[in-house]
Design a protein around this motif. Sequence first.
Motif, PDB file in Angstrom:
ATOM      1  N   TYR A  30     -19.946  23.103  -2.524  1.00 13.75           N
ATOM      2  CA  TYR A  30     -20.089  22.455  -3.823  1.00 13.75           C
ATOM      3  C   TYR A  30     -20.244  20.949  -3.633  1.00 13.75           C
ATOM      4  O   TYR A  30     -19.373  20.290  -3.076  1.00 13.75           O
ATOM      5  CB  TYR A  30     -18.865  22.745  -4.702  1.00 13.75           C
ATOM      6  N   SER A  87     -21.473  17.530  -5.951  1.00 15.54           N
ATOM      7  CA  SER A  87     -21.879  17.054  -7.269  1.00 15.54           C
ATOM      8  C   SER A  87     -23.162  16.241  -7.191  1.00 15.54           C
ATOM      9  O   SER A  87     -23.581  15.804  -6.110  1.00 15.54           O
ATOM     10  CB  SER A  87     -20.755  16.212  -7.887  1.00 15.54           C
ATOM     11  N   TRP A 107     -22.161  16.672 -20.676  1.00 16.22           N
ATOM     12  CA  TRP A 107     -21.190  17.748 -20.773  1.00 16.22           C
ATOM     13  C   TRP A 107     -21.383  18.549 -22.053  1.00 16.22           C
ATOM     14  O   TRP A 107     -21.514  17.969 -23.141  1.00 16.22           O
ATOM     15  CB  TRP A 107     -19.765  17.184 -20.737  1.00 16.22           C
ATOM     16  N   ASP A 147     -24.678  20.456 -12.172  1.00 14.86           N
ATOM     17  CA  ASP A 147     -24.306  19.173 -11.587  1.00 14.86           C
ATOM     18  C   ASP A 147     -24.436  19.287 -10.080  1.00 14.86           C
ATOM     19  O   ASP A 147     -23.491  19.686  -9.394  1.00 14.86           O
ATOM     20  CB  ASP A 147     -22.882  18.806 -12.003  1.00 14.86           C
ATOM     21  N   TRP A 179     -20.557  23.605 -13.984  1.00 16.13           N
ATOM     22  CA  TRP A 179     -19.339  23.348 -14.748  1.00 16.13           C
ATOM     23  C   TRP A 179     -19.332  24.217 -15.991  1.00 16.13           C
ATOM     24  O   TRP A 179     -20.348  24.354 -16.676  1.00 16.13           O
ATOM     25  CB  TRP A 179     -19.257  21.877 -15.161  1.00 16.13           C
ATOM     26  N   LYS A 180     -18.177  24.801 -16.314  1.00 19.25           N
ATOM     27  CA  LYS A 180     -18.010  25.640 -17.490  1.00 19.25           C
ATOM     28  C   LYS A 180     -16.965  25.012 -18.412  1.00 19.25           C
ATOM     29  O   LYS A 180     -15.903  24.584 -17.964  1.00 19.25           O
ATOM     30  CB  LYS A 180     -17.559  27.051 -17.095  1.00 19.25           C
ATOM     31  N   THR A 181     -17.283  24.957 -19.709  1.00 17.45           N
ATOM     32  CA  THR A 181     -16.343  24.421 -20.684  1.00 17.45           C
ATOM     33  C   THR A 181     -15.267  25.456 -20.980  1.00 17.45           C
ATOM     34  O   THR A 181     -15.578  26.571 -21.388  1.00 17.45           O
ATOM     35  CB  THR A 181     -17.069  24.056 -21.993  1.00 17.45           C
TER      36      THR A 181
END
Length: 474
Positions: free
Chosen positions: A238, A240, A247, A257, A262-264
């Motif tokens: 991973y 970035s 977001w 990213d 990325w998960k909310t």
Amino acid sequence: MAVPLWQPGTLYQPGDIVQPITAPSPTAAQVENGDFAAGNVNWDFTGGAEFSTTGGYSGNGNCVRMPGNVADGLALNRTQLVVPSTGSTFEATAMINQGASIAGATRGWVEVRWYDIDDVQIALERGNVVSDGSGGAWHQSKVTATRPAGAAYARAGIALFSVADHNHPIWGDNLSVSGTFAGLPDGLVYKAVQPESGFSAPDEPAWPPILGQQVIDNEVIWEAVASTRVTWEASPLYVSGDTEPVWPTDIGGFVKDGTINWKTVSRRVEDENCPDSNIVVIGASKVFAGDDDIVRYSATVNPLDWTSTDDAGYLPTGLQNYGANPVSAMGLYRGNLVVFNSEAFQLWQIDEDPASMAFIDALPLGSTQHRSIAPVSNDLLFLASQGIRSIGIAASSTNYQAGDVGMPIDPLVDGLMREVGTSGTKPKGLYQPAAGQYMLIFRGTGDVRPSNLLLQENGDPILQESFDYIHLEP
């Protein structure tokens, strides 16, 4: 014994083993062009699926798209993914965007297809179906694929679907895999499997990198066989991106990213078993909360989880002595949980393992003032309806007992409870270790006459005249 190198024009017997002069290319550990950054290279499109240069999840904008007036389509990546053995697994993920589609009108999912050494499909596995786009947000489909018997490799892809009377498009992007792949085993060798002896060709064959696959070398048939040596290589999974992404704001949304998705997620406690209670204590790596006549507790070191079997649960305080009234206050005494109601208190042994929790004792001295509880040396002081009281252990018998430490000022405390209690405020208790003093603080809403404040010094109640009453304006 070292394995000999392959030689041109050499007579080889069935069962002979050689290693190639030119090593074969290793098998893939990741799908090639999974984010369509190189266009439609390394993809096979069927049905209504088509390559698109706009609307993609990744920064390049490329993706697979299917118009809404087509029933289904598939974008299948050509990368051959090899897992070590039967029963081994890997994960495949893809991002789906349904645009303006209503829930259920379009659907998308990640798909893994298994093939034998003759490139014949023998199995199919699908991930969770994304069927509600939530206003055009990207959502993830994921599958854990398990290598079936007879499979040589797998191919991953993105499948799209639309109902017959729907005309909104659907998009798919960012196909990715993770897991343990065979790569190219150290010391990969090849065994002659032809029925009779034969001569090799003048030129070296194209050696297959997949175990079990064969290649014809003039009169010799070579089959790739496994070695038992394992080589480990570390690489970052991973990384970035160079700039901060935009977001998403909806729960369950994704954003790309770099190589990270990325998960909310919501950090609120949404478990329906979590009580909406202000009577809360933290102990034994759990959160305990009063819930009517029981005390619920969370999973160990996870206050978001109030449901997990054999980890979260509740103490049946309503079934014990003096358990008829709701829980009104709680505290910790010598590592044990003290649960009060208006009638009495119960003492419970608490532990990270629910099986080790147990009821210890109960005494008929209650409290409804949760914020008045404070540990003082080896005692636990609290405000009861009669005045200030304590819980301790009788030194001669090691039995738990309730003590009266507030008798000198019980009438004053009782008067203050009636005088300021009408405002709906709650008395607060605190312990000052440096001075050895327990202080009980009342919060008033107007002018209230000064009254003496109970202080505990070296275990004995005294009167403190220097600041008899702490009055906090709202």
